[in-house]
Design a protein around this motif. Structure first.
Motif, PDB file in Angstrom:
ATOM      1  N   GLY A 164       0.805  -1.213   0.000  1.00 44.51           N
ATOM      2  CA  GLY A 164       0.000   0.000   0.000  1.00 44.51           C
ATOM      3  C   GLY A 164       0.837   1.261   0.000  1.00 44.51           C
ATOM      4  N   GLY A 165       0.216   2.361  -0.366  1.00 47.11           N
ATOM      5  CA  GLY A 165       0.919   3.631  -0.433  1.00 47.11           C
ATOM      6  C   GLY A 165       1.696   3.785  -1.726  1.00 47.11           C
ATOM      7  N   TRP A 166       2.578   4.775  -1.717  1.00 49.75           N
ATOM      8  CA  TRP A 166       3.280   5.151  -2.944  1.00 49.75           C
ATOM      9  C   TRP A 166       4.760   5.388  -2.689  1.00 49.75           C
ATOM     10  CZ3 TRP A 166       0.555   5.057  -7.427  1.00 49.75           C
ATOM     11  CH2 TRP A 166      -0.839   5.028  -7.313  1.00 49.75           C
ATOM     12  N   LEU A 167       5.564   5.062  -3.688  1.00 56.73           N
ATOM     13  CA  LEU A 167       6.975   5.433  -3.714  1.00 56.73           C
ATOM     14  C   LEU A 167       7.093   6.706  -4.533  1.00 56.73           C
ATOM     15  CD1 LEU A 167       8.439   1.909  -4.507  1.00 56.73           C
ATOM     16  CD2 LEU A 167       8.459   3.056  -2.284  1.00 56.73           C
ATOM     17  N   VAL A 168       7.771   7.713  -3.976  1.00 52.75           N
ATOM     18  CA  VAL A 168       7.855   9.021  -4.611  1.00 52.75           C
ATOM     19  C   VAL A 168       9.295   9.514  -4.554  1.00 52.75           C
ATOM     20  CG1 VAL A 168       7.003  11.391  -4.587  1.00 52.75           C
ATOM     21  CG2 VAL A 168       5.510   9.547  -3.852  1.00 52.75           C
ATOM     22  N   LYS A 175      15.870  12.518  -2.889  1.00 52.22           N
ATOM     23  CA  LYS A 175      15.286  11.671  -1.846  1.00 52.22           C
ATOM     24  C   LYS A 175      14.239  10.726  -2.420  1.00 52.22           C
ATOM     25  CE  LYS A 175      15.944  15.045   1.893  1.00 52.22           C
ATOM     26  NZ  LYS A 175      15.262  15.884   2.906  1.00 52.22           N
ATOM     27  N   LEU A 176      14.081   9.590  -1.725  1.00 52.47           N
ATOM     28  CA  LEU A 176      13.037   8.625  -2.027  1.00 52.47           C
ATOM     29  C   LEU A 176      12.128   8.517  -0.812  1.00 52.47           C
ATOM     30  CD1 LEU A 176      11.782   6.273  -3.722  1.00 52.47           C
ATOM     31  CD2 LEU A 176      13.447   4.760  -2.608  1.00 52.47           C
ATOM     32  N   TRP A 177      10.818   8.735  -1.028  1.00 53.94           N
ATOM     33  CA  TRP A 177       9.845   8.705   0.041  1.00 53.94           C
ATOM     34  C   TRP A 177       8.851   7.571  -0.171  1.00 53.94           C
ATOM     35  CZ3 TRP A 177      10.139  12.334   3.975  1.00 53.94           C
ATOM     36  CH2 TRP A 177      10.878  13.489   3.723  1.00 53.94           C
ATOM     37  N   ARG A 178       8.280   7.116   0.940  1.00 60.63           N
ATOM     38  CA  ARG A 178       7.082   6.285   0.877  1.00 60.63           C
ATOM     39  C   ARG A 178       5.965   7.091   1.512  1.00 60.63           C
ATOM     40  NH1 ARG A 178       6.192  -0.054   1.866  1.00 60.63           N
ATOM     41  NH2 ARG A 178       3.922  -0.086   1.838  1.00 60.63           N
ATOM     42  N   VAL A 179       4.868   7.269   0.762  1.00 64.39           N
ATOM     43  CA  VAL A 179       3.741   8.083   1.228  1.00 64.39           C
ATOM     44  C   VAL A 179       2.534   7.183   1.393  1.00 64.39           C
ATOM     45  CG1 VAL A 179       2.272  10.062   0.742  1.00 64.39           C
ATOM     46  CG2 VAL A 179       4.668  10.098   0.020  1.00 64.39           C
ATOM     47  N   SER A 180       1.953   7.178   2.592  1.00 63.30           N
ATOM     48  CA  SER A 180       0.769   6.361   2.838  1.00 63.30           C
ATOM     49  C   SER A 180      -0.448   7.015   2.183  1.00 63.30           C
ATOM     50  CB  SER A 180       0.532   6.192   4.342  1.00 63.30           C
ATOM     51  OG  SER A 180       0.312   7.452   4.957  1.00 63.30           O
ATOM     52  N   ASP A 181      -1.421   6.177   1.841  1.00 63.31           N
ATOM     53  CA  ASP A 181      -2.623   6.661   1.182  1.00 63.31           C
ATOM     54  C   ASP A 181      -3.822   5.970   1.843  1.00 63.31           C
ATOM     55  OD1 ASP A 181      -4.494   7.667  -0.584  1.00 63.31           O
ATOM     56  OD2 ASP A 181      -3.857   6.455  -2.293  1.00 63.31           O
ATOM     57  N   PRO A 182      -4.745   6.719   2.432  1.00 62.85           N
ATOM     58  CA  PRO A 182      -4.990   8.150   2.246  1.00 62.85           C
ATOM     59  C   PRO A 182      -4.401   9.057   3.323  1.00 62.85           C
ATOM     60  CG  PRO A 182      -6.886   7.184   3.318  1.00 62.85           C
ATOM     61  CD  PRO A 182      -5.895   6.059   3.126  1.00 62.85           C
ATOM     62  N   GLN A 183      -3.686   8.503   4.299  1.00 59.06           N
ATOM     63  CA  GLN A 183      -3.229   9.319   5.427  1.00 59.06           C
ATOM     64  C   GLN A 183      -2.260  10.426   5.004  1.00 59.06           C
ATOM     65  OE1 GLN A 183      -2.932   6.048   5.168  1.00 59.06           O
ATOM     66  NE2 GLN A 183      -4.149   5.088   6.779  1.00 59.06           N
ATOM     67  N   GLY A 184      -1.430  10.158   3.995  1.00 62.59           N
ATOM     68  CA  GLY A 184      -0.490  11.160   3.517  1.00 62.59           C
ATOM     69  C   GLY A 184       0.781  11.263   4.333  1.00 62.59           C
TER      70      GLY A 184
END
Length: 228
Positions: A164-168, A175-184
């Motif tokens: 779940g979530g996104w790699l950005v 930088k490489l982030w992991r962003v949760s969805d829908p929490q952000g």
């Protein structure tokens, strides 16, 4: 364009020729769609041969491509704050435009939504650049919904993450982030990725591949070895 194997070997240094500055890619219905400045180029993935060049009149910097199950292909224009759409009937036109798009970079269609990683936009007085965030546009209405509650960075890459979530990726900050969805909620996975551009992800190998344009290398990261 070059073709690289999963093990990092260069398989074909000139797999597809005749492009100007290719950036984002999307494979759909047996065709590879490539954003190439002010054209959407269609390539035969079996041969690397160009099948069509579709102009985007007035486009400034077509950046990424994503296809929907119904056959539409969406293309971001970061500098023009616009998203183009190629319809199954072959028509190609602007689908969305405006400051609210925050310099749309990477795109990904999922479940009736077009997820967008924004590069950012100028402040009202033009003195500073407001970082972009991850958000989505309703494919039916065009309405925007934020995933990142606060500006995150100069975003240029976007892929679904396992679990779940996104790699950005943040190209400017490397930088490489992991962003949760829908929490952000954003978790920093890695840094020092000089010029981190649009990334790729292989869920079978759990391998994150990040082109680093500033260092002229392609980094491969195992997701299981990164922070959770």
């Amino acid at each position: 364009m070059s073709l690289v194997g999963a093990d990092g070997r260069l398989l074909a240094p000139r797999w597809a020729a005749g492009l100007n500055a290719p950036t984002g890619l999307a494979l759909s219905r047996g065709r590879l769609y490539v954003a190439d400045i002010d054209h959407l180029v269609v390539i035969d993935p079996a041969t690397g041969g160009i099948l069509a060049r579709i102009p985007a009149p007035g486009a400034r910097a077509l950046s990424d491509v994503s296809a929907s199950p119904d056959g539409h292909v969406y293309v971001s224009d970061t500098l023009a704050d616009a998203v183009w759409r190629l319809s199954p009937d072959g028509s190609f036109s602007e689908w969305a435009r405006g400051d609210r798009l925050e310099g749309p970079g990477a795109l990904r269609v999922r479940g009736g939504r077009l997820y967008v990683a924004g590069w950012g936009r100028a402040a009202p007085d033009l003195s500073t650049k407001i970082p972009g965030r991850l958000y989505w546009l309703d494919l039916r209405t065009g309405e925007r919904h934020d995933v990142s509650k606060l500006p995150l960075g100069n975003l240029s890459g976007l892929e679904p993450a396992s679990g779940g979530g996104w790699l950005v990726t943040d190209r400017k900050a490397g930088k490489l982030w992991r962003v949760s969805d829908p929490q952000g909620e954003a978790v920093l996975l890695d840094s020092g990725l000089d010029g981190a551009a649009d990334l790729g992800y292989d869920p079978r190998l759990r391998l994150i591949v990040v082109p680093c344009t500033g260092a002229d290398v392609v980094e491969a990261l195992q997701q299981d070895k990164l922070p959770r």
